[in-house]
Design an enzyme around this catalytic site. Sequence first.
Site, short mmCIF file in Angstrom:
data_model
loop_
_atom_site.label_atom_id
_atom_site.label_comp_id
_atom_site.label_asym_id
_atom_site.label_seq_id
_atom_site.Cartn_x
_atom_site.Cartn_y
_atom_site.Cartn_z
N HIS A 38 -8.25 -4.99 0.00
CA HIS A 38 -6.93 -4.38 0.16
C HIS A 38 -6.19 -4.97 1.35
CE1 HIS A 38 -3.84 -1.43 -0.31
NE2 HIS A 38 -4.07 -0.84 0.84
N SER A 97 0.83 -1.20 0.00
CA SER A 97 0.00 0.00 0.00
C SER A 97 0.87 1.26 0.00
CB SER A 97 -0.92 -0.06 1.22
OG SER A 97 -1.91 0.91 1.14
N ASP A 129 -9.12 -6.39 -4.26
CA ASP A 129 -8.67 -5.10 -3.74
C ASP A 129 -9.18 -4.01 -4.68
OD1 ASP A 129 -7.34 -2.86 -2.87
OD2 ASP A 129 -5.34 -3.76 -2.90
#
Lengths: 385, 196
Positions: A355, A157, A322
């Site tokens: 995610h 991320s 995600d």
Amino acid sequence: MPDTIPVDSVGLITPQVAHFDTPLVLACGQTLPNYQLVYETYGELNADASNAILICHALSGDHHAAGYHSMEDRKPGWWDSAIGPDKPIDTNHFFVISLNNLGGCSGSTGPTTVNPATGKVWGAEFPMVTVEDWVETQARFADRFGIQTFAAIVGGSLGGMQVLDWSVRYPERLQAAAIIASAPKLSTQNIAFNEVARQSIRRDPQFHDGQYIEQDTIPTNGLGLARMLGHITYLSDDSMGNKFGRQMRHDTYQYNYEVEFEVESYLRYQGEAFTKRFDANTYMLMTKALDYFDPAAREGGDLAKVLSKAQCEFLLVSFTTDWRFSPARSEEIVDALIRSGKHVSYTKIEAIEGHDAFLFPIPRYMNALRGFLSRVAKRLPKENA
Amino acid sequence: MRADLQLISDWIPPNSRVLDLGCGDGALLAHLSEHKNVAGYGLEIDAENINMCIERGIPVLEQDIDQGLQNFEEQGFEVVVMAHALQQFRRPDLLLDEMLRIGKEAIITFPNFGHWRNRVHLGIKGHMPVSEFLPYNWYDTPNIHFCTFNDFRDLCQDKGLKVQRWAAVDGQLHDHWWTRLMPNLFSETAIFKVSR
């Protein structure tokens, strides 16, 4: 709470602090005369300092990536599933460094620490920090350890963005880059989500223009709301559906605004728990760092041109469900790396967790990371390989 | 290494950039990288194969070829290879176009459905051929677009493609005077190198 420390755990860990007195000029133009970073390390640094792996944390992460702080800890560090002896980031081979980024709220200099110039808590006065600033502080941190070149830098991320920036800012200082569930820049929708999160904090009456600590209060409503929103975007529709469905608190509808559905209770709990461990100003700073990140902008939007500077081998990983950092976003990085002729492998992992999948020990994902890093380990001097 | 990969490898110029569509465990690219200084990428969708490639340091991309190759720029590769997979895609003809958009040359290998044993299976026994080499039943086979040596040659002709080289080999990947003389009848595997 672990009764005994599992054999594949890095064990009991004590965070440490590194002070830096060389002024740091930030991307926003402000200068920090000095700062400190709190960090943890796992494994042993080898004689020629060639076996270090840097872990870059995401929005709400910190330096505590693996192991336990005490036998009373309910849970190990946030990426304990991946870091440890015989785990994908194998501490038998590697010296792993995990630090709390500048502007964080877990011990590194940031909005919750004291501004030496005023003697007051920084609060909202703390300058904006960017991914580039973090990479700069991480490089200085590596210098402190005598680490000229990282064996690998790994992050998911927002952490992946730091890895991406490392690969072009200090191309000669890393051999391998693992960029997981990340993006070359935020999408409009992502920035929009971040803005809602920030507004919910800023509009909380307890925010006090960001100087809430001085007022001895916390904008818990705003921060909790921001986290609830964020949390939804980190999960997939299916994972929430599987976990809660339409499960109800009572057998019949109550026709009021108390918790009817279990998912409401879960979100409220997540929001509230977050306000106990995370600072609102830091949360806002982190979301801004996400928004500002756009390395391709330096080359007129040409990501391939930016990445042409990179020298390391890349592993990109995305997860099918995600939608906050969708596979297509990782593929933008992959395509740019291919256009610039870089050594890159990419895998799109089937996962239901959205995610958040990057924090789960999904076998295919862990195997890819393990395989990628085992190649790096093979290049180390014999004592570590 | 599989014998057809050895043959393909001989047809690839040193120091070139290669895209291997359906790269399997990365054997061809590993061989090319080691012996011919070839840099390349493999496309693959099988999890185990992908992991094998990552472990041996072969750049591999998880990408479904049937979803298109639009992400690759024009003429980014010297050679685009597709070994024993063309017949598994939805539109082999369009895929061939794509291969030659991305690469200067394309090398394709495929099982020749015109081989006499297949003809016996179908023509005399009246059943779809099942063999050691093509071990699937008609309903579970990934091979949805079988063609013969001649079919492929005609497709190249219709598209105005140049056949740079071809080879027609038996099950052991050896060529003989009879496979060369009557490739459509005697070759089990056909290998073509084509360009625009």
